[in-house]
Design a protein around this motif. Structure first.
Motif, PDB file in Angstrom:
ATOM      1  N   ALA A  43      23.615  62.204  10.043  1.00 38.86           N
ATOM      2  CA  ALA A  43      23.441  62.904   8.762  1.00 38.86           C
ATOM      3  C   ALA A  43      21.976  63.215   8.478  1.00 38.86           C
ATOM      4  N   SER A  44      21.059  62.387   8.975  1.00 41.53           N
ATOM      5  CA  SER A  44      19.630  62.604   8.694  1.00 41.53           C
ATOM      6  C   SER A  44      19.069  63.824   9.430  1.00 41.53           C
ATOM      7  N   THR A  45      19.767  64.305  10.464  1.00 46.35           N
ATOM      8  CA  THR A  45      19.294  65.472  11.216  1.00 46.35           C
ATOM      9  C   THR A  45      20.130  66.717  10.926  1.00 46.35           C
ATOM     10  N   MET A  46      20.920  66.688   9.854  1.00 45.20           N
ATOM     11  CA  MET A  46      21.823  67.792   9.542  1.00 45.20           C
ATOM     12  C   MET A  46      21.051  69.061   9.203  1.00 45.20           C
ATOM     13  N   THR A  47      21.431  70.158   9.857  1.00 43.85           N
ATOM     14  CA  THR A  47      20.848  71.467   9.573  1.00 43.85           C
ATOM     15  C   THR A  47      21.736  72.201   8.573  1.00 43.85           C
ATOM     16  N   GLU A  53      29.199  74.386   8.569  1.00 41.24           N
ATOM     17  CA  GLU A  53      30.375  74.101   9.396  1.00 41.24           C
ATOM     18  C   GLU A  53      31.258  73.038   8.738  1.00 41.24           C
ATOM     19  N   LEU A  54      30.650  71.983   8.246  1.00 38.12           N
ATOM     20  CA  LEU A  54      31.421  70.946   7.549  1.00 38.12           C
ATOM     21  C   LEU A  54      32.048  71.499   6.272  1.00 38.12           C
ATOM     22  N   GLY A  55      31.341  72.370   5.595  1.00 35.82           N
ATOM     23  CA  GLY A  55      31.881  73.014   4.401  1.00 35.82           C
ATOM     24  C   GLY A  55      33.103  73.862   4.713  1.00 35.82           C
ATOM     25  N   ARG A  83      36.344  59.687   7.954  1.00 37.32           N
ATOM     26  CA  ARG A  83      35.772  58.509   8.633  1.00 37.32           C
ATOM     27  C   ARG A  83      34.569  58.903   9.478  1.00 37.32           C
ATOM     28  N   VAL A  84      34.693  60.015  10.180  1.00 34.15           N
ATOM     29  CA  VAL A  84      33.632  60.436  11.097  1.00 34.15           C
ATOM     30  C   VAL A  84      32.445  61.054  10.353  1.00 34.15           C
ATOM     31  N   HIS A  85      32.712  61.879   9.347  1.00 33.83           N
ATOM     32  CA  HIS A  85      31.656  62.676   8.722  1.00 33.83           C
ATOM     33  C   HIS A  85      31.362  62.305   7.273  1.00 33.83           C
ATOM     34  N   GLY A  86      31.895  61.188   6.805  1.00 33.33           N
ATOM     35  CA  GLY A  86      31.677  60.788   5.415  1.00 33.33           C
ATOM     36  C   GLY A  86      30.209  60.685   5.044  1.00 33.33           C
ATOM     37  N   GLY A  87      29.402  60.129   5.917  1.00 36.57           N
ATOM     38  CA  GLY A  87      27.965  60.004   5.644  1.00 36.57           C
ATOM     39  C   GLY A  87      27.291  61.352   5.489  1.00 36.57           C
ATOM     40  N   ALA A  88      27.655  62.290   6.340  1.00 36.99           N
ATOM     41  CA  ALA A  88      27.066  63.633   6.256  1.00 36.99           C
ATOM     42  C   ALA A  88      27.506  64.335   4.976  1.00 36.99           C
ATOM     43  N   LEU A  89      28.747  64.124   4.568  1.00 39.27           N
ATOM     44  CA  LEU A  89      29.241  64.751   3.343  1.00 39.27           C
ATOM     45  C   LEU A  89      28.501  64.223   2.126  1.00 39.27           C
ATOM     46  N   GLN A  90      28.129  62.959   2.149  1.00 34.92           N
ATOM     47  CA  GLN A  90      27.392  62.366   1.039  1.00 34.92           C
ATOM     48  C   GLN A  90      25.948  62.845   0.992  1.00 34.92           C
TER      49      GLN A  90
END
Length: 133
Positions: A43-47, A53-55, A83-90
């Motif tokens: 999540a810290s390197t999310m562009t 894409e997650l949206g 479960r996999v992307h919860g951190g990125a969503l937050q």
């Protein structure tokens, strides 16, 4: 014929029929790989592209869950996706808002399922009482 196979995998169609048919052809490890390939590894390197894409995936869930098409399959995908992307969503406000929308439609849909199950419980109780007399 490939079109007949697609109809068999997603009999109710809808705007995401091809995607659902593709996902249904995948095994559990293939589905896991598809979900993990979305968005960032961390999540810290999310562009911005990762977030978009997650949206898009959240938009898919927001459309498919209330439609009632592939209900169990889509809810299982959602659980694993979270479960996999919860951190990125937050990590992004825009994704949190979309996730809240998915939460709202899922909650409303499950409430409808609960109402139907309550009707079944009442009918079973009635007929069980009639048979017991």
């Amino acid at each position: 014929d490939e079109e007949d196979e697609e109809d068999e995998l997603n009999p109710r169609g809808g705007p995401y029929a091809e995607l659902i048919a593709h996902l249904r052809r995948r095994g559990p490890s293939g589905l896991d790989a598809e979900i993990r390939a979305l968005g960032p590894w961390d999540a810290s390197t999310m562009t911005d592209d990762d977030a978009a894409e997650l949206g898009d995936v959240l938009d898919f869930f927001a459309a498919e869950i209330p439609s009632g098409r592939n209900f169990e399959f889509v809810n299982a995908l959602l659980a694993h996706f979270l479960r996999v992307h919860g951190g990125a969503l937050q990590a992004r406000e825009s994704l949190r808002l979309k996730a809240e929308k998915v939460r709202g439609v899922a909650k409303a849909t499950w409430k409808g399922v609960d109402v139907l199950l309550q009707e079944v419980r009442c009918a079973l109780g009635f007929f069980g009482g009639v048979a017991g007399v």
